[in-house]
Design an enzyme around this catalytic site. Sequence first.
Site, PDB file in Angstrom:
ATOM      1  N   TRP A 111      -3.510   2.824  -8.187  1.00 55.83           N
ATOM      2  CA  TRP A 111      -3.734   3.760  -7.079  1.00 55.83           C
ATOM      3  C   TRP A 111      -3.370   5.178  -7.468  1.00 55.83           C
ATOM      4  O   TRP A 111      -4.051   6.130  -7.063  1.00 55.83           O
ATOM      5  CB  TRP A 111      -3.004   3.288  -5.817  1.00 55.83           C
ATOM      6  CG  TRP A 111      -3.623   2.038  -5.284  1.00 55.83           C
ATOM      7  CD1 TRP A 111      -3.130   0.767  -5.353  1.00 55.83           C
ATOM      8  CD2 TRP A 111      -4.914   1.934  -4.641  1.00 55.83           C
ATOM      9  NE1 TRP A 111      -4.029  -0.113  -4.777  1.00 55.83           N
ATOM     10  CE2 TRP A 111      -5.125   0.571  -4.339  1.00 55.83           C
ATOM     11  CE3 TRP A 111      -5.894   2.858  -4.299  1.00 55.83           C
ATOM     12  CZ2 TRP A 111      -6.292   0.103  -3.710  1.00 55.83           C
ATOM     13  CZ3 TRP A 111      -7.049   2.404  -3.672  1.00 55.83           C
ATOM     14  CH2 TRP A 111      -7.243   1.049  -3.376  1.00 55.83           C
ATOM     15  N   ASP A 182       2.029   8.888  -1.551  1.00 55.22           N
ATOM     16  CA  ASP A 182       1.245   7.779  -1.013  1.00 55.22           C
ATOM     17  C   ASP A 182       2.252   6.652  -0.746  1.00 55.22           C
ATOM     18  O   ASP A 182       2.778   6.053  -1.679  1.00 55.22           O
ATOM     19  CB  ASP A 182       0.193   7.349  -2.038  1.00 55.22           C
ATOM     20  CG  ASP A 182      -0.595   6.126  -1.567  1.00 55.22           C
ATOM     21  OD1 ASP A 182      -0.312   5.592  -0.473  1.00 55.22           O
ATOM     22  OD2 ASP A 182      -1.510   5.703  -2.311  1.00 55.22           O
ATOM     23  N   LYS A 206      -1.015  -2.334   5.921  1.00 51.58           N
ATOM     24  CA  LYS A 206       0.042  -3.131   5.310  1.00 51.58           C
ATOM     25  C   LYS A 206       1.215  -3.283   6.284  1.00 51.58           C
ATOM     26  O   LYS A 206       1.468  -4.375   6.773  1.00 51.58           O
ATOM     27  CB  LYS A 206       0.466  -2.517   3.976  1.00 51.58           C
ATOM     28  CG  LYS A 206      -0.686  -2.602   2.948  1.00 51.58           C
ATOM     29  CD  LYS A 206      -0.677  -1.501   1.939  1.00 51.58           C
ATOM     30  CE  LYS A 206      -1.981  -1.286   1.221  1.00 51.58           C
ATOM     31  NZ  LYS A 206      -2.503  -2.390   0.430  1.00 51.58           N
TER      32      LYS A 206
END
Lengths: 371, 371
Positions: A111, A182, A206
């Site tokens: 990511w 992030d 999540k």
Amino acid sequence: MFYQIEKERICMTIYNFSAGPAVLPKPVLEIAQSEMLDYKGSGMSVMELSHRSSLFEAIIQDAESLLRELMAIPDNYKVLFLQGGASLQFSMVPLNLAQGKKALYVNTGSWSKKAISAAKALENIEVEVIASSEEQNFTSIPELPETVDQKAAYVHITTNNTIEGTAYAKIPSYGDVPVVADMSSNILANDYKVEDFGVIYAGAQKNIGPAGLTVAIVREDLLNQEAVFAPMLDYALQAKNNSLYNTPPTYAIYIAKLVFEWVKEQGGVAGITAKDREKAQLLYDAIEKSNLFKSPVEKASRSLTNIPFVTGDEALDKAFNQAALVEGFENLTGHRSVGGMRASLYNAFPLEGVEALIAFMEKFEQENGGN
Amino acid sequence: MFYQIEKERICMTIYNFSAGPAVLPKPVLEIAQSEMLDYKGSGMSVMELSHRSSLFEAIIQDAESLLRELMAIPDNYKVLFLQGGASLQFSMVPLNLAQGKKALYVNTGSWSKKAISAAKALENIEVEVIASSEEQNFTSIPELPETVDQKAAYVHITTNNTIEGTAYAKIPSYGDVPVVADMSSNILANDYKVEDFGVIYAGAQKNIGPAGLTVAIVREDLLNQEAVFAPMLDYALQAKNNSLYNTPPTYAIYIAKLVFEWVKEQGGVAGITAKDREKAQLLYDAIEKSNLFKSPVEKASRSLTNIPFVTGDEALDKAFNQAALVEGFENLTGHRSVGGMRASLYNAFPLEGVEALIAFMEKFEQENGGN
């Protein structure tokens, strides 16, 4: 096909280890179910409420104030409810914060690499990777420089690496250069302090709620002074409109509000993180004790929320994953880029699920040459 | 406050005239309710399904094939499930289709103006408004030119103007220059042909499902050859990944699939549009017959889905809206830019609600000086 699954699974407990979209608190789903056709006597579903209605305004305001309370977000930060996932933030962060400047990145996995690549695709922004654990196959958080160029717009980090199973134990500090994070896979599951960041963003799917909602927490002095060329990508415009510049993902915000209420009932972030530590410790201990399974991740960098483990034998990993599925352990297969197994133990994942997995791992080890 | 509302409203039928997010089919909400904690015996909510799971893949594939069937979408069009609403499409369309080119727009109201302004904010694109009904206060669709510059990237229209209550009876044709349409408020409620458009896009929150999902239908030859600077805004990349470049708004796609199944059961778009015409005709007839209420919109340009009406007296409009609310008519107040009343009669809005509104309008007229 479905009917066969249904038949086999009747009365079986399912534990969902998905890395996201992930398991949600059962009480949240039960409230959503009971209110589906009639929200608070309005005769309407939350999905049917105008985003300008007083009922929905109360939902989005409650969601914001609950999140502020849970994360102890200081008053000089804006909370934005956006769309497009972390992937859209990969472009929005540099567009809003780094026009004509240098942006610094730490590369800790898949990511991070996407964030770096999205920033590099923009003209007018210079991207520099200041640390990376790529040569170590991302099995740890790399050592970070003590200082950075004070003219840089920000230092971007990925606090928890969903695929690789690593997390920052400590957030770096770089003077006037803000840290942008992030936090998709460990928001509401850490002891970081919001004031150590300039911007925090997270896809909801999540620890917050359904996919399709993205939360961004932006320090006010970092809001762009000049308009970004696309209104929907403009933090300042979204902040000015309290996330109602256009129709927001109303139902996802409602579910997020219910999740925030649930987290509060669990003792807030401190309470839930204590449970997360207990769950993670149980599984890490079982892996350490095992002669069959091992963690690919360095101890100091281990994530609480995403725990990969392997046998070292691909065929055996596959056999384990197949047997686990039959027992009702869903989504345990590791990401295709890492292989093996991965247990994602987000806030809503129950302790009993970890205990059941460990019992199953022990049984599998006995049957498959562990000693 | 809530409890008071609840008490007053027990057993009252609510009709929700919201312009969006809007009323959904009750059978869809009932299925969603029954499947909330356990989708098809999986032991998981649809919200908890991984977007890479076979269960969710079946949902998104079914949603796409149902929409293709309902709208008779030719094979050379891609169907994309995106985020950000029509507002993000206002930037995505020119970024993907008009780099270094001229883009032509028809100005028919508030949303057209936002589309035009978003295109103008982009460098490297020349924007020209080729027709406008702004001087007529947007009470009609303007007369369109017969031909346009054949070097233009596209002609952008707003097929239905949610705020002003106008709609295109006929889609213009401009040779090699494709027509791009914001169809947010009359998708699945018209007799247009997809092959008359180059791109169709629509926010879901009117005729498709919950807010937070945007459908884009893009003719393959119009997919951008060069990457757009932000991956999430790149049609070609989204198409290549079948809308799974990142985590899509999975639950909204599931509800959309249920809505598509419901539309199919209503006789498809032809069947539902016949019902839409009946509902709209009833209300327009009642307005024509009335001595108190009138439509501000020219007959030839009237929308089937959004029907504004006024008394011509602001105080009386306000009194009507207040009395209507007490009777369970929700969200009838006209948009702040137009005033008066607006009845949004999307596909899921029941005929009985229109009949009840007309009866209420007649009663109000008798009591308030109609003759």
